[in-house]
Structures are given as structure tokens and as C-alpha cells.
Design a protein around this motif. Structure first.
Motif, PDB file in Angstrom:
ATOM      1  N   THR A 163       2.078  -4.652 -10.762  1.00 44.55           N
ATOM      2  CA  THR A 163       2.533  -5.580  -9.917  1.00 44.55           C
ATOM      3  C   THR A 163       4.076  -5.623 -10.052  1.00 44.55           C
ATOM      4  OG1 THR A 163       0.661  -7.128  -9.953  1.00 44.55           O
ATOM      5  CG2 THR A 163       2.667  -8.032  -9.334  1.00 44.55           C
ATOM      6  N   THR A 164       4.656  -5.625 -11.475  1.00 46.05           N
ATOM      7  CA  THR A 164       6.005  -5.505 -11.626  1.00 46.05           C
ATOM      8  C   THR A 164       6.535  -4.312 -11.362  1.00 46.05           C
ATOM      9  OG1 THR A 164       5.495  -6.825 -13.623  1.00 46.05           O
ATOM     10  CG2 THR A 164       7.659  -5.682 -13.600  1.00 46.05           C
ATOM     11  N   PHE A 165       5.913  -3.118 -11.398  1.00 44.56           N
ATOM     12  CA  PHE A 165       6.519  -2.029 -10.817  1.00 44.56           C
ATOM     13  C   PHE A 165       6.749  -1.797  -9.156  1.00 44.56           C
ATOM     14  CE2 PHE A 165       5.870   2.483  -9.228  1.00 44.56           C
ATOM     15  CZ  PHE A 165       6.532   3.147  -9.740  1.00 44.56           C
ATOM     16  N   LEU A 185      14.836 -13.021  -2.888  1.00 40.97           N
ATOM     17  CA  LEU A 185      14.033 -13.831  -3.322  1.00 40.97           C
ATOM     18  C   LEU A 185      12.606 -14.076  -2.421  1.00 40.97           C
ATOM     19  CD1 LEU A 185      13.229 -16.490  -4.969  1.00 40.97           C
ATOM     20  CD2 LEU A 185      14.514 -17.992  -3.575  1.00 40.97           C
ATOM     21  N   PHE A 186      12.675 -14.150  -1.355  1.00 38.26           N
ATOM     22  CA  PHE A 186      11.614 -14.045  -0.604  1.00 38.26           C
ATOM     23  C   PHE A 186      10.908 -12.868  -0.644  1.00 38.26           C
ATOM     24  CE2 PHE A 186      13.774 -17.110   2.654  1.00 38.26           C
ATOM     25  CZ  PHE A 186      13.043 -18.249   1.787  1.00 38.26           C
ATOM     26  N   ARG A 187      11.274 -11.589  -0.881  1.00 32.20           N
ATOM     27  CA  ARG A 187      10.649 -10.358  -0.801  1.00 32.20           C
ATOM     28  C   ARG A 187      10.068 -10.324  -2.291  1.00 32.20           C
ATOM     29  NH1 ARG A 187       8.014  -8.570   0.749  1.00 32.20           N
ATOM     30  NH2 ARG A 187       8.156  -6.601  -0.116  1.00 32.20           N
ATOM     31  N   CYS A 188      10.795 -11.043  -3.291  1.00 33.47           N
ATOM     32  CA  CYS A 188      10.177 -10.713  -4.734  1.00 33.47           C
ATOM     33  C   CYS A 188       8.961 -11.665  -4.826  1.00 33.47           C
ATOM     34  CB  CYS A 188      11.106 -11.152  -5.811  1.00 33.47           C
ATOM     35  SG  CYS A 188      12.418 -10.030  -6.172  1.00 33.47           S
ATOM     36  N   MET A 189       9.054 -12.901  -4.139  1.00 36.05           N
ATOM     37  CA  MET A 189       7.693 -13.702  -4.313  1.00 36.05           C
ATOM     38  C   MET A 189       6.621 -13.031  -3.609  1.00 36.05           C
ATOM     39  SD  MET A 189       9.715 -17.430  -3.705  1.00 36.05           S
ATOM     40  CE  MET A 189       8.176 -18.243  -3.788  1.00 36.05           C
ATOM     41  N   ARG A 241       2.608 -11.045  -4.932  1.00 39.53           N
ATOM     42  CA  ARG A 241       1.524 -11.337  -4.497  1.00 39.53           C
ATOM     43  C   ARG A 241       0.719 -10.412  -3.716  1.00 39.53           C
ATOM     44  NH1 ARG A 241       2.118 -14.836  -0.840  1.00 39.53           N
ATOM     45  NH2 ARG A 241       4.377 -15.126  -0.604  1.00 39.53           N
ATOM     46  N   MET A 242       1.163  -9.085  -3.748  1.00 45.11           N
ATOM     47  CA  MET A 242       0.764  -8.046  -3.169  1.00 45.11           C
ATOM     48  C   MET A 242      -0.727  -7.909  -3.187  1.00 45.11           C
ATOM     49  SD  MET A 242       2.026  -3.871  -2.974  1.00 45.11           S
ATOM     50  CE  MET A 242       3.885  -4.434  -2.979  1.00 45.11           C
ATOM     51  N   PHE A 243      -1.349  -8.024  -2.015  1.00 41.74           N
ATOM     52  CA  PHE A 243      -2.985  -7.790  -2.139  1.00 41.74           C
ATOM     53  C   PHE A 243      -3.409  -6.767  -1.039  1.00 41.74           C
ATOM     54  CE2 PHE A 243      -6.826  -9.254  -0.326  1.00 41.74           C
ATOM     55  CZ  PHE A 243      -7.691  -8.867  -1.468  1.00 41.74           C
ATOM     56  N   ASP A 244      -2.890  -7.262   0.116  1.00 42.39           N
ATOM     57  CA  ASP A 244      -3.764  -6.705   1.442  1.00 42.39           C
ATOM     58  C   ASP A 244      -3.349  -5.138   1.429  1.00 42.39           C
ATOM     59  OD1 ASP A 244      -1.162  -7.461   2.108  1.00 42.39           O
ATOM     60  OD2 ASP A 244      -1.650  -8.550   3.794  1.00 42.39           O
ATOM     61  N   LEU A 245      -2.066  -4.819   1.310  1.00 40.99           N
ATOM     62  CA  LEU A 245      -1.605  -3.330   1.720  1.00 40.99           C
ATOM     63  C   LEU A 245      -2.178  -2.407   0.835  1.00 40.99           C
ATOM     64  CD1 LEU A 245      -0.008  -1.529   3.364  1.00 40.99           C
ATOM     65  CD2 LEU A 245       2.050  -1.999   1.876  1.00 40.99           C
ATOM     66  N   PRO A 246      -2.151  -2.431  -0.669  1.00 38.81           N
ATOM     67  CA  PRO A 246      -2.963  -1.628  -1.295  1.00 38.81           C
ATOM     68  C   PRO A 246      -4.457  -1.607  -1.458  1.00 38.81           C
ATOM     69  CG  PRO A 246      -2.013  -3.612  -3.046  1.00 38.81           C
ATOM     70  CD  PRO A 246      -1.587  -3.586  -1.431  1.00 38.81           C
ATOM     71  N   TYR A 247      -5.128  -2.889  -0.885  1.00 36.47           N
ATOM     72  CA  TYR A 247      -6.582  -3.020  -0.991  1.00 36.47           C
ATOM     73  C   TYR A 247      -7.031  -2.355   0.260  1.00 36.47           C
ATOM     74  CZ  TYR A 247     -10.949  -5.108  -0.771  1.00 36.47           C
ATOM     75  OH  TYR A 247     -12.554  -5.852  -0.730  1.00 36.47           O
ATOM     76  N   GLU A 264      -4.030  -1.551  -8.773  1.00 36.11           N
ATOM     77  CA  GLU A 264      -4.507  -2.670  -8.833  1.00 36.11           C
ATOM     78  C   GLU A 264      -3.562  -3.794  -9.187  1.00 36.11           C
ATOM     79  OE1 GLU A 264      -8.997  -4.513 -10.083  1.00 36.11           O
ATOM     80  OE2 GLU A 264      -7.541  -3.507 -11.861  1.00 36.11           O
ATOM     81  N   THR A 265      -3.362  -4.633  -8.432  1.00 32.76           N
ATOM     82  CA  THR A 265      -2.399  -5.830  -8.727  1.00 32.76           C
ATOM     83  C   THR A 265      -2.839  -7.314  -9.356  1.00 32.76           C
ATOM     84  OG1 THR A 265      -2.577  -6.659  -6.358  1.00 32.76           O
ATOM     85  CG2 THR A 265      -0.748  -4.872  -7.038  1.00 32.76           C
TER      86      THR A 265
END
Length: 346
Positions: free
Chosen positions: A108-110, A249-253, A257-263, A274-275
Motif C-alpha cells: 500500500t505504501t509503495f 492530499l486527496f490522491r494520497c487518501m 484505500r486502493m482496492f478495486d483496480l488491483p483486485y 495485495e493491499t
């Protein structure tokens, strides 16, 4: 014996000192009235936030203190309710058994650092292009903003087709790379798809900041002989900094919370992509709501700390500017009487 008489207070003196009480009271009443009106106007938003954000957060925090239903070692039967385990879920996640959590945390951090950094560079470039006056500028703006308008699920399916073994990506580079399997190439695929989709968002916010910069500032710098690079570094970047920080700021937040694209692009339970959101979803889908809530709480704290750091950065910048202007104005007010006295003396 000399007697010192106090001169009677003039009208100006009473106005300056003696009559300040009623004025201050009226100001205090006006300030209190403004505060009550502000609280009344903000109260609907606070109620909605309490229902949508505060209540689910408290419920997740409460749920993280319970374990999953399973075999009770004392009775040998299946539990009907979730047992209270306290902070055991957090201990398991952060301890030696939490290797999967730390992998998801670093993924997630990367993704956040790399995607937001690339999106900032590309978004600023897009904003500079869209800000220039040329024929067909409206068409260029519409074309740049199209990726942002595409839903993330559709974007994931589109890039999955591009990164297939016989897709366009392998045809362009002339190699057979399995982009959607385990490995660093899966990270690259997610980063490319994410940057393509969300860089226009930063470009749009930076463009809004560019359009409020007066043209006279650039004209004065051009007359002084400043090059394009110096104008960008000393004029454009400082003046567009507030809009750029808000966009980041908006993009970092969002990236945290990234989920749908890698999923959708790579798939679930892939170690390389996996995030934290995917990990929480996996636990919840397997009816382990206690650990899933613990993952969600930790992710919330992570996002909150990053957002707090950005807000403090923005607030410190604004307070510093205001303080500098105040000192300048005070300096001017202090110097003016001295100059007048010098004129009268001469």
C-alpha cells in the motif's frame, strides 16, 4: 509643596478609553451571534458525518475486540457468538503471525508513494498544457479528462486486456511478460493503470490554481528577463502550491484505500499487489469479522495520520504567510509616525 493636578479628560480621551466598555460588549455579542449562526449552519454536516463516519468507525473498533466464530476449546462445540478477545487481533496482526499484514502495508505504501509522485509530475504537465492558449484547447482538455471519467472497474478490465500475454503491451515491447501474475511486473501494471486514470485529476485541480494567477506577474518577470524555467520555479510553483497540496492530499487518501483496480487487474490473494483494503475484504468474506475490523481500524489510523500531516503542512503554510503580512503592516505603521515627526521637526 507642589501639587500635581491631573488634567480633565477630554472627549478624545473618553472616546479612546472610557467608552470602550459598551463597544467591546457589542463586539462580544456580535461575535457570539456569529458563532451561534456558524454552529447552526455546520450542524447538518456534523450530523451526517457522525452517522456516516463516526458510528461505523466506532462499530468497527468494537468489532475488532471480538474473535471469529469457531470451535470452543473448552466445550468442544461450535460457538454461537463471537468471543471477546480484547486486543488479541491487533497482537496477531502486528506480531510474528502478521507477515501478510506487513506485506500488504508495504504494498500500500509503495503504490501510494510511486503513483502519487508520478501523477503529480504528469498532472502538472497536463495542467500547463491545458492552460496554454492554442487552437483546439477545449478538445485537448476533454481528451485529457476522459481517463478520469472512466469507472475504475472498466479501467481495470481495459488494462487487463492490454496486459494479457497476447495483448498490446507485449506486442509493443516484443516480449512475453505475464503482467497479471505474481512478481514485480504485476506492481508495474497496477502503477501504469492507476497513473493513467488519476493523473488527470491532479491536472484538473492544478489547472484551477493556474487560472487565478494574474498575467501581469508573468509579464513583469518576462520584462525582467526571467527564463521560462525561472518563471515556473519562482512564480508558477509557489502560487499553485496550495492547489497542488490539496490534490496530493486527496490522491494520497484515495491511493491508501486502493482496492478495486488491483483486485480486478491482477486478482485477489496475490502477494505482490495485495493491499490493506484487499486484506480486510478477504477476512470479511471468510466470515472473520473481528480480524477484518482490526485491519480496517489500522487502515483508518494510517490514512488519518497521513491526512493530519498534510493538514498541518497546509495550516503551517497559511499561518506563516499571515504572520509575515501582519509584521510587515505593523512595521509600516510604526515607521509612519517617526517619519511625520521628522518632517515636523525639520
Amino acid at each position: 509643596m507642589a501639587v500635581t493636578k491631573t488634567p480633565p479628560e477630554t472627549g478624545a480621551g473618553r472616546a479612546a478609553g472610557g467608552d470602550r466598555g459598551p463597544v467591546n460588549r457589542r463586539r462580544a455579542r456580535a461575535t457570539a451571534g456569529s458563532g451561534r449562526m456558524a454552529a447552526l449552519l455546520v450542524s447538518p454536516t456534523l450530523v451526517v458525518l457522525a452517522i456516516v463516519v463516526l458510528y461505523p468507525t466506532l462499530m468497527a473498533l468494537n468489532g475488532s475486540l471480538y474473535g471469529a466464530k469457531g470451535l470452543d476449546p473448552k466445550t468442544g462445540f461450535i460457538r454461537d457468538t463471537e468471543p471477546f478477545v480484547g486486543l488479541q487481533n491487533y497482537a496477531d496482526i502486528l506480531g510474528q503471525a502478521g507477515e501478510r499484514f506487513w506485506n500488504a502495508f508495504w504494498n500500500t505504501t509503495f503504490f501510494t508513494v510511486v503513483t502519487v509522485g508520478l501523477e503529480t509530475l504528469i498532472g502538472v504537465g497536463m495542467a500547463l498544457i491545458m492552460h496554454e492558449a492554442f487552437r483546439g484547447r477545449g478538445l485537448v482538455r476533454a481528451g485529457i479528462l476522459v481517463p478520469w471519467a472512466v469507472p475504475t472497474a472498466i479501467s481495470g478490465l481495459l488494462w487487463r486486456w492490454i496486459f494479457n500475454s497476447d495483448g498490446i503491451a507485449n506486442a509493443l515491447i516484443g516480449q512475453q511478460i505475464l503482467w497479471t501474475t505474481e512478481g514485480f511486473q504485476a506492481k508495474v501494471a497496477v502503477i501504469v493503470a492507476e497513473v493513467w486514470k488519476t493523473a488527470p485529476f491532479i491536472g484538473l485541480l492544478v489547472l484551477a490554481g493556474l487560472q487565478v494567477i494574474p498575467k501581469e506577474v508573468y509579464e513583469a518577470a518576462r520584462i525582467d528577463g526571467a527564463s521560462a524555467a525561472r518563471r515556473f520555479w519562482h512564480i508558477t510553483l509557489p502560487l499553485v502550491k496550495p492547489a497542488l497540496l490539496v490534490a496530493m492530499l486527496f490522491r494520497c487518501m484515495d491511493a491508501l484505500r486502493m482496492f478495486d483496480l488491483p483486485y480486478i487487474l491482477v486478482g485477489a490473494q496475490k502477494h505482490s499487489v495485495e493491499t490493506l483494503s484487499m486484506l480486510a475484504h478477504h477476512e470479511a468474506s471468510n466470515v472473520r469479522f473481528g480480524p477484518a475490523s482490526a485491519y480496517a481500524v489500522l487502515l483508518f489510523l494510517y490514512v488519518f495520520l497521513i491526512a493530519l500531516a498534510f493538514v498541518r503542512l497546509l495550516g503551517a503554510d497559511l499561518i506563516g504567510d499571515v504572520g509575515a503580512d501582519t509584521h510587515k503592516r505593523k512595521g509600516r505603521r510604526l515607521r509612519i509616525p517617526a517619519l511625520r515627526r521628522a518632517e515636523v521637526t525639520s
